[in-house]
Design a protein around this motif. Structure first.
Motif, PDB file in Angstrom:
ATOM      1  N   SER A  82      25.220  23.601  83.368  1.00 24.52           N
ATOM      2  CA  SER A  82      24.385  24.792  83.517  1.00 24.52           C
ATOM      3  C   SER A  82      25.199  26.074  83.437  1.00 24.52           C
ATOM      4  O   SER A  82      24.713  27.074  82.896  1.00 24.52           O
ATOM      5  N   ILE A  83      26.414  26.081  83.948  1.00 22.24           N
ATOM      6  CA  ILE A  83      27.251  27.281  83.856  1.00 22.24           C
ATOM      7  C   ILE A  83      27.517  27.630  82.397  1.00 22.24           C
ATOM      8  O   ILE A  83      27.414  28.788  82.000  1.00 22.24           O
ATOM      9  N   VAL A  84      27.846  26.649  81.600  1.00 26.75           N
ATOM     10  CA  VAL A  84      28.127  26.910  80.185  1.00 26.75           C
ATOM     11  C   VAL A  84      26.885  27.450  79.485  1.00 26.75           C
ATOM     12  O   VAL A  84      26.939  28.487  78.813  1.00 26.75           O
ATOM     13  N   LEU A  85      25.760  26.780  79.651  1.00 28.63           N
ATOM     14  CA  LEU A  85      24.540  27.193  78.946  1.00 28.63           C
ATOM     15  C   LEU A  85      24.018  28.542  79.426  1.00 28.63           C
ATOM     16  O   LEU A  85      23.643  29.403  78.620  1.00 28.63           O
ATOM     17  N   SER A  87      25.731  30.925  80.945  1.00 31.95           N
ATOM     18  CA  SER A  87      26.679  31.980  80.586  1.00 31.95           C
ATOM     19  C   SER A  87      26.505  32.406  79.135  1.00 31.95           C
ATOM     20  O   SER A  87      26.537  33.602  78.819  1.00 31.95           O
ATOM     21  N   VAL A  88      26.295  31.447  78.261  1.00 31.32           N
ATOM     22  CA  VAL A  88      26.033  31.781  76.855  1.00 31.32           C
ATOM     23  C   VAL A  88      24.747  32.596  76.756  1.00 31.32           C
ATOM     24  O   VAL A  88      24.689  33.618  76.055  1.00 31.32           O
ATOM     25  N   TYR A  89      23.709  32.184  77.487  1.00 28.50           N
ATOM     26  CA  TYR A  89      22.460  32.938  77.471  1.00 28.50           C
ATOM     27  C   TYR A  89      22.664  34.362  77.999  1.00 28.50           C
ATOM     28  O   TYR A  89      22.172  35.327  77.416  1.00 28.50           O
ATOM     29  N   ASN A  90      23.380  34.508  79.133  1.00 24.74           N
ATOM     30  CA  ASN A  90      23.604  35.837  79.713  1.00 24.74           C
ATOM     31  C   ASN A  90      24.342  36.746  78.737  1.00 24.74           C
ATOM     32  O   ASN A  90      24.035  37.939  78.644  1.00 24.74           O
ATOM     33  N   TYR A  91      25.306  36.201  78.031  1.00 29.86           N
ATOM     34  CA  TYR A  91      26.055  36.996  77.052  1.00 29.86           C
ATOM     35  C   TYR A  91      25.135  37.462  75.922  1.00 29.86           C
ATOM     36  O   TYR A  91      25.135  38.626  75.542  1.00 29.86           O
ATOM     37  N   SER A 147      29.166  41.603  82.590  1.00 20.84           N
ATOM     38  CA  SER A 147      27.841  41.228  83.060  1.00 20.84           C
ATOM     39  C   SER A 147      27.742  39.717  83.267  1.00 20.84           C
ATOM     40  O   SER A 147      27.239  39.252  84.289  1.00 20.84           O
ATOM     41  N   THR A 148      28.232  38.963  82.316  1.00 19.30           N
ATOM     42  CA  THR A 148      28.187  37.502  82.412  1.00 19.30           C
ATOM     43  C   THR A 148      29.045  37.010  83.562  1.00 19.30           C
ATOM     44  O   THR A 148      28.631  36.131  84.320  1.00 19.30           O
ATOM     45  N   THR A 149      30.226  37.580  83.719  1.00 21.68           N
ATOM     46  CA  THR A 149      31.117  37.180  84.807  1.00 21.68           C
ATOM     47  C   THR A 149      30.508  37.521  86.159  1.00 21.68           C
ATOM     48  O   THR A 149      30.596  36.741  87.103  1.00 21.68           O
ATOM     49  N   GLY A 150      29.867  38.686  86.250  1.00 23.52           N
ATOM     50  CA  GLY A 150      29.230  39.080  87.500  1.00 23.52           C
ATOM     51  C   GLY A 150      28.104  38.155  87.901  1.00 23.52           C
ATOM     52  O   GLY A 150      27.863  37.918  89.083  1.00 23.52           O
ATOM     53  N   LYS A 151      27.397  37.610  86.948  1.00 26.73           N
ATOM     54  CA  LYS A 151      26.326  36.668  87.240  1.00 26.73           C
ATOM     55  C   LYS A 151      26.859  35.253  87.463  1.00 26.73           C
ATOM     56  O   LYS A 151      26.206  34.428  88.095  1.00 26.73           O
ATOM     57  N   LEU A 152      28.044  34.983  86.947  1.00 28.41           N
ATOM     58  CA  LEU A 152      28.643  33.657  87.066  1.00 28.41           C
ATOM     59  C   LEU A 152      29.242  33.412  88.450  1.00 28.41           C
ATOM     60  O   LEU A 152      29.183  32.299  88.963  1.00 28.41           O
ATOM     61  N   MET A 153      29.804  34.444  89.067  1.00 29.74           N
ATOM     62  CA  MET A 153      30.492  34.269  90.350  1.00 29.74           C
ATOM     63  C   MET A 153      29.581  33.739  91.457  1.00 29.74           C
ATOM     64  O   MET A 153      29.954  32.779  92.137  1.00 29.74           O
ATOM     65  N   PRO A 154      28.393  34.307  91.676  1.00 30.74           N
ATOM     66  CA  PRO A 154      27.540  33.714  92.719  1.00 30.74           C
ATOM     67  C   PRO A 154      27.131  32.279  92.380  1.00 30.74           C
ATOM     68  O   PRO A 154      27.027  31.435  93.267  1.00 30.74           O
ATOM     69  N   MET A 155      26.920  32.029  91.101  1.00 34.28           N
ATOM     70  CA  MET A 155      26.527  30.686  90.686  1.00 34.28           C
ATOM     71  C   MET A 155      27.642  29.685  90.998  1.00 34.28           C
ATOM     72  O   MET A 155      27.384  28.578  91.474  1.00 34.28           O
ATOM     73  N   PHE A 157      30.134  30.052  93.290  1.00 35.62           N
ATOM     74  CA  PHE A 157      30.332  29.951  94.740  1.00 35.62           C
ATOM     75  C   PHE A 157      29.237  29.121  95.400  1.00 35.62           C
ATOM     76  O   PHE A 157      29.509  28.182  96.145  1.00 35.62           O
ATOM     77  N   ILE A 158      27.990  29.448  95.118  1.00 37.80           N
ATOM     78  CA  ILE A 158      26.872  28.734  95.734  1.00 37.80           C
ATOM     79  C   ILE A 158      26.775  27.320  95.179  1.00 37.80           C
ATOM     80  O   ILE A 158      26.484  26.372  95.908  1.00 37.80           O
ATOM     81  N   GLY A 159      27.059  27.151  93.893  1.00 36.31           N
ATOM     82  CA  GLY A 159      27.006  25.823  93.284  1.00 36.31           C
ATOM     83  C   GLY A 159      28.029  24.870  93.859  1.00 36.31           C
ATOM     84  O   GLY A 159      27.714  23.711  94.150  1.00 36.31           O
ATOM     85  N   LEU A 160      29.258  25.346  94.026  1.00 35.52           N
ATOM     86  CA  LEU A 160      30.307  24.483  94.589  1.00 35.52           C
ATOM     87  C   LEU A 160      30.000  24.104  96.029  1.00 35.52           C
ATOM     88  O   LEU A 160      30.106  22.934  96.408  1.00 35.52           O
ATOM     89  N   SER A 161      29.620  25.083  96.830  1.00 31.72           N
ATOM     90  CA  SER A 161      29.324  24.768  98.229  1.00 31.72           C
ATOM     91  C   SER A 161      28.076  23.890  98.339  1.00 31.72           C
ATOM     92  O   SER A 161      28.044  22.960  99.158  1.00 31.72           O
ATOM     93  N   SER A 162      27.087  24.119  97.505  1.00 29.29           N
ATOM     94  CA  SER A 162      25.868  23.299  97.529  1.00 29.29           C
ATOM     95  C   SER A 162      26.150  21.875  97.082  1.00 29.29           C
ATOM     96  O   SER A 162      25.517  20.933  97.571  1.00 29.29           O
TER      97      SER A 162
END
Length: 176
Positions: A82-85, A87-91, A147-155, A157-162
């Motif tokens: 999901s991060i790869v897909l 991130s490509v979409y956000n870009y 923009s993509t990196t800014g949206k990736l960081m919460p994903m 952090f929350i993804g790893l902990s979840s």
């Protein structure tokens, strides 16, 4: 790699992309929800995908018993795909529509009011005559990568902990 985890990664990415397209194409990007909360809602949408994927794999593939490592691996597969897909979409989204929306926002009265509020709080740091320079600086700093990196960081952090929380909650070991 577990095929169900891969499928759930694609399903999560697809659902987030559809969610973001509804906000973007519906004209809700500059609304309070679209601007402040839509990204974090999209990130938290991954939790049901983690739980359902681990539960299904545990029950169908492993006979009701799954170790913590395997549960984390399933969640990490979902997260990686999901991060790869996404991130490509956000870009692509940034270059396609969001750059113009950001320029529109920085030239709006809403942003000007925000600058005036900040200037009232810190009159020695922000001068009214610097507003055009601040606005042009913000526009010049627009970047699809930022923009993509800014949206990736919460994903991330929350993804790893979840992933770890899901593994702890759903793992089951064989009884002796």
């Amino acid at each position: 790699m577990n095929k169900k985890a891969l499928l759930f990664g694609f399903l999560y990415a697809f659902s987030v992309i559809v969610f973001k397209l509804v906000i973007l194409l519906g004209g809700y990007t500059l609304s309070k929800f679209g601007f402040y909360y839509s990204n974090i809602v999209a990130v938290f949408m991954m939790l049901p995908f983690f739980f359902i994927a681990v539960y299904l794999v545990r029950e169908k593939d492993y006979g009701g018993v799954i170790g913590g490592k395997e549960a984390v691996r399933i969640c990490m597969t979902i997260l990686a795909v999901s991060i790869v897909l996404i991130s490509v979409y956000n870009y692509i989204e940034f270059d396609w529509k969001f750059r113009e929306i950001a320029i529109q926002y920085y030239n709006s009265n809403e942003y000007l009011d925000l600058l005036k509020e900040q200037q009232a709080k810190q009159p020695d740091k922000i001068k009214i005559e610097d507003f055009p320079k601040i606005i042009s600086g913000q526009i010049a700093d627009l970047s699809a990568f930022k923009s993509t990196t800014g949206k990736l960081m919460p994903m991330l952090f929350i993804g790893l902990s979840s992933a770890f929380i899901t593994a702890v909650l759903l793992k089951r070991n064989k009884k002796a």
